[in-house]
Design an enzyme around this catalytic site. Structure first.
Site, mmCIF file in Angstrom:
data_model
loop_
_atom_site.group_PDB
_atom_site.id
_atom_site.type_symbol
_atom_site.label_atom_id
_atom_site.label_comp_id
_atom_site.label_asym_id
_atom_site.label_seq_id
_atom_site.Cartn_x
_atom_site.Cartn_y
_atom_site.Cartn_z
ATOM 1 C CG ASP A 71 -12.579 3.142 -0.554
ATOM 2 O OD1 ASP A 71 -11.588 2.484 -0.934
ATOM 3 O OD2 ASP A 71 -12.820 3.378 0.647
ATOM 4 C CD GLU A 103 -6.862 3.382 2.236
ATOM 5 O OE1 GLU A 103 -6.750 2.863 1.109
ATOM 6 O OE2 GLU A 103 -7.306 2.761 3.223
ATOM 7 C CB ILE A 123 -3.602 -1.812 -2.156
ATOM 8 C CG1 ILE A 123 -2.224 -2.044 -2.768
ATOM 9 C CG2 ILE A 123 -4.381 -3.139 -2.153
ATOM 10 C CD1 ILE A 123 -1.464 -3.218 -2.175
ATOM 11 C CG ASP A 124 -10.489 -0.259 -3.368
ATOM 12 O OD1 ASP A 124 -10.713 -0.004 -2.175
ATOM 13 O OD2 ASP A 124 -11.390 -0.526 -4.196
ATOM 14 C CG ASP A 145 -7.800 2.715 -2.311
ATOM 15 O OD1 ASP A 145 -6.775 2.272 -1.754
ATOM 16 O OD2 ASP A 145 -8.964 2.461 -1.927
ATOM 17 C CB THR A 199 -5.797 -3.694 2.109
ATOM 18 O OG1 THR A 199 -5.699 -2.385 1.555
ATOM 19 C CG2 THR A 199 -4.437 -4.100 2.635
ATOM 20 C CG ASP A 256 -1.893 -1.082 1.334
ATOM 21 O OD1 ASP A 256 -3.092 -0.832 1.232
ATOM 22 O OD2 ASP A 256 -1.455 -2.234 1.514
#
Ligand SMILES: Nc1ncnc2c1ncn2[C@@H]1O[C@H](COP(=O)(O)O)[C@@H](OP(=O)(O)O)[C@H]1O
Ligand SMILES: [Mg+2]
Ligand SMILES: [Mg+2]
Ligand SMILES: [Mg+2]
Length: 417
Positions: free
Chosen positions: A354, A139, A204-205, A202, A207, A114
């Protein structure tokens, strides 16, 4: 920067940019081979006082002029940054070690990937556009990484970012220091809002999906004057073929999709390895009985009970397809399913990262996304989306019946409590 407008020959048009700058356009000065209707290119950069990037052009005499702005350069940079970040994430997912997992104060898992993805994308975008003020709403932040116990993690992230940059042949870039990495991550602290341009990321959306070895996405969008104008979704574990019937085996060939969309230019998908992009469309299904729907894998993120009730009301026969991340928006944009429903617990505030990239990917593929009351999603309010109850996404034809079923089901659920 170029804006193109179409007007008839022989019209003198004053065009006022929404920030109050007046341009007088004289079509007589256009090239002699112009047609009566023609895309009319003028250079905004030639006006030194003009820093605006607005796409809304108004004719002074009250006549609206069709206007569109090209974000080609930003889109190319976004695709490159997201693809590189995807490579970084794939490497980490392969070798996922328990020690890569940390816990943020909100208890959601966050991994070196991330942070690495955010640092990499932030760094690349800022470098690509040195002459415009850089604003990123993202994020992650470096708070936890700055702690003494995170020294090794920070070292690992820095290594990952540098290795990834090196594999892309970006040899002109000197390696980033740990301080550079922290700074790149913290560039994501912008508040966004209705004015100017803001990247929305984001890194890593999904996670939780990433940690399970399932679906996740690198989601990057650009806001201009509060509107999403481009979006890129890198989905390294999404099969290139349809996942309509839940077929989402992530092993074997044909996995790894890159969706991208630009306002008024449609949505395309290519493989993450770089195949030729193909244009995608949401499904044309009109009969809810033939529809299938996507929702979060995690019941804590979205009520599976409520979506089940709505699906029954609509007569949906297929079981839900539950996958993590904005890969749901990507799959919907190419017609793998017809509906995406998301109903977080009361009080949960959705963040713009998101949904921003997924939203434009679906919208440009012909879909509609609203909150559960049918209001459009408003990305201009800062880091959060202000919305009523949940998010629903489908095609234009199914939206009225979906909305009706959603509202009836929410009422029923409330009265049964
Ligand atoms: N209680 C909750 N309700 C709804 N969404 C939540 C949530 N807790 C976390 N999320 C968000 O749900 C996202 C994942 O969505 P999905 O369930 O569709 O995979 C998470 O993104 P991250 O994984 O980027 O943190 C997180 O922002
Ligand atoms: Mg998170
Ligand atoms: Mg997310
Ligand atoms: Mg995330």
């Amino acid at each position: 920067m170029n804006a193109s407008i179409s007007i008839g020959l022989g019209h003198h048009v004053h065009v006022q940019l929404t920030r109050g700058v007046l341009l007088h356009i004289n079509p007589i000065s256009t090239p002699p081979n112009s047609q009566s209707k023609f895309p009319f290119l003028f250079s905004l950069s030639s006006l030194s006082s003009l820093s605006t990037t607005t796409t809304q052009l108004r004719a002074v005499r009250g006549r609206r002029v069709a206007a569109s702005m090209s974000y080609d350069k930003q889109l190319a940079a976004a695709k490159k940054a997201a693809s590189l970040a995807a490579r970084l994430c794939q490497k980490v997912q392969k070798a996922l070690l328990q020690s890569d997992v940390q816990s943020k104060s909100d208890k959601s898992p966050v991994t070196v990937a991330d942070y690495g993805s955010q640092a990499l994308i932030s760094f690349i975008l800022e470098k690509e556009f040195p002459s415009v003020p850089f604003s990123l709403v993202a994020e992650e932040d470096s708070g936890d990484l700055c702690k003494e116990e995170s020294r090794e993690t920070l070292h690992r992230i820095t290594e990952l970012v540098n290795e990834t940059l090196a594999t892309d042949g970006m040899n002109d870039i000197s390696p980033l220091s740990e301080e550079d990495v922290l700074k790149a991550i913290d560039n994501g602290k912008s508040e966004g809002g209705p004015h100017g341009q803001h990247w929305v990321l984001d890194p890593i959306d999904g996670t939780k999906g990433f940690l399970r070895g399932d679906q996740y996405a690198i989601a990057l969008a650009l806001l201009d004057e509060g509107k999403v104008v481009l979006g890129v979704l890198a989905c390294p574990n999404l099969p290139l073929a349809s996942i309509a019937r839940g077929g989402q085996s992530i092993s074997g060939d044909g996995v790894g999709c890159l969706f991208f969309a630009q306002v008024e230019a449609g949505t395309y998908m290519q493989s993450l390895d770089g195949s030729t992009p193909t244009k995608v469309h949401v499904t044309a299904i009109e009969n809810p009985e033939e529809a299938s729907f996507f929702e979060s894998y995690e019941a804590a993120h979205s009520s599976h009970d409520l979506s089940g009730l709505i699906a029954r009301k609509l007569g949906v026969k297929a079981p839900p397809v539950r996958i993590d991340s904005q890969a749901k928006y990507g799959a919907l944009s190419r017609g793998d399913g017809a509906i995406y429903m998301r109903f977080p617990r009361k009080g949960y505030r959705e963040k713009i990262w998101d949904h921003a990239a997924g939203y434009i990917v679906v919208a440009e593929a012909g879909g509609v996304a609203t909150d559960a009351a049918g209001n459009p999603l408003d990305f201009s309010k800062g880091r959060y989306l202000d919305l009523d109850t949940g998010i629903i996404v489908t095609n234009q034809k199914l939206m009225p019946s979906l909305l009706k079923a959603v509202q009836e089901s929410i009422k029923e659920k409330a009265s049964s409590l």
